[in-house]
Enzyme design. Structure first.
Site, PDB file in Angstrom:
ATOM      1  N   ASP A 109     -83.683  28.501 -70.364  1.00 36.04           N
ATOM      2  CA  ASP A 109     -83.981  27.348 -69.490  1.00 36.04           C
ATOM      3  C   ASP A 109     -85.335  27.406 -68.792  1.00 36.04           C
ATOM      4  O   ASP A 109     -85.450  27.027 -67.618  1.00 36.04           O
ATOM      5  CB  ASP A 109     -82.868  27.184 -68.449  1.00 36.04           C
ATOM      6  CG  ASP A 109     -81.518  26.927 -69.081  1.00 36.04           C
ATOM      7  OD1 ASP A 109     -81.428  26.852 -70.318  1.00 36.04           O
ATOM      8  OD2 ASP A 109     -80.530  26.826 -68.324  1.00 36.04           O
ATOM      9  N   LYS A 145     -77.921  22.706 -74.219  1.00 36.63           N
ATOM     10  CA  LYS A 145     -76.581  23.063 -73.746  1.00 36.63           C
ATOM     11  C   LYS A 145     -76.202  22.210 -72.541  1.00 36.63           C
ATOM     12  O   LYS A 145     -76.969  22.080 -71.588  1.00 36.63           O
ATOM     13  CB  LYS A 145     -76.495  24.547 -73.389  1.00 36.63           C
ATOM     14  CG  LYS A 145     -77.465  25.015 -72.314  1.00 36.63           C
ATOM     15  CD  LYS A 145     -77.401  26.528 -72.145  1.00 36.63           C
ATOM     16  CE  LYS A 145     -78.347  27.034 -71.074  1.00 36.63           C
ATOM     17  NZ  LYS A 145     -77.980  26.646 -69.711  1.00 36.63           N
ATOM     18  N   CYS A 171     -77.347  30.238 -64.851  1.00 36.44           N
ATOM     19  CA  CYS A 171     -77.368  30.211 -66.316  1.00 36.44           C
ATOM     20  C   CYS A 171     -77.573  31.583 -66.948  1.00 36.44           C
ATOM     21  O   CYS A 171     -76.995  31.870 -68.000  1.00 36.44           O
ATOM     22  CB  CYS A 171     -78.440  29.241 -66.794  1.00 36.44           C
ATOM     23  SG  CYS A 171     -78.039  27.515 -66.392  1.00 36.44           S
TER      24      CYS A 171
END
Length: 217
Positions: A12, A117, A150
């Site tokens: 990310d 995702k 995450c």
């Protein structure tokens, strides 16, 4: 470390988390993330030089937010930047928006995998596990944001699936420095239950010396 059975997982590194005006900037600024980017770049460069499999992830949601649970919407609103709201780089955390793409410093090259995702962890809503197994990957080196959401979710998903994980602590951060440190400490609890706590330089050295320094599971 064997570059043939190890993948670098970059979690990310999106403009929404790393650039002015994005989700993170509206919630907590970006001073917490900018210092780790050169370390992530170094890890990425080394992985490319040694022919490692490289996987990038992006957290994002459909324009109609149909794949975003109401709990996430409420949490993001309380944090200061509701998912789906308009920002200077487009709608925040929405798939396909400029702000949702990976920052230029870590932009994927042809042949590198990019997974979208709609979850915090990288395994739940992507074919990541299948991709790793099909390519004989048994070890993962993790870098990314945020440490407590995450990254740690993905780390735990990976450990439950039997992957050996290298937690590159100088290429992983969180909004709160105390939370970042706590996440690092968690890796080595109970006999290093979540993997190897290490740094990018050790990762780089390991690619050429076939070993890695750090706290091992």
């Amino acid at each position: 470390m064997n570059s043939a059975n190890t993948a670098l997982l970059l979690i990310d590194f999106q403009r929404d988390f790393c650039a002015p005006g994005g989700y993170a900037d509206q919630c907590a600024g970006i001073e917490w993330v900018r210092p780790i980017i050169p370390y992530a770049q170094r890890a990425l460069e080394a992985a490319r030089q040694h022919g490692m499999r490289i996987i990038h992830t992006r957290e994002n949601y459909a324009p109609d937010l149909s794949d975003c649970p109401a709990t996430k919407l409420r949490c993001s609103e309380r944090a200061g930047a509701r998912y789906g709201s308009e920002g200077p780089m487009g709608r925040i955390m929405i798939r396909g928006e400029y702000g949702n793409d990976i920052i230029d410093e870590l932009a994927p090259q042809p042949g590198e995998t990019v997974l979208d995702k709609s979850s915090y962890g990288a395994f739940l809503t992507t074919p990541l596990d299948q991709i790793l197994k099909e390519n004989g990957i048994t070890h993962l080196a993790l870098a990314g944001v945020t440490a407590d959401v995450c990254v740690h979710t993905t780390l735990r998903e990976a450990a439950d699936r039997g992957y050996v994980c290298y937690y590159l602590k100088d290429a992983i951060s969180a909004f709160d420095p105390a939370v970042r440190t706590a996440c690092e400490n968690l890796v080595v609890q109970e006999g290093s239950v979540w993997g190897v706590l290490t740094e990018v330089q050790d990762f780089v050295s390991a690619l050429t010396e076939n070993h890695i320094e750090g706290t091992h599971p």
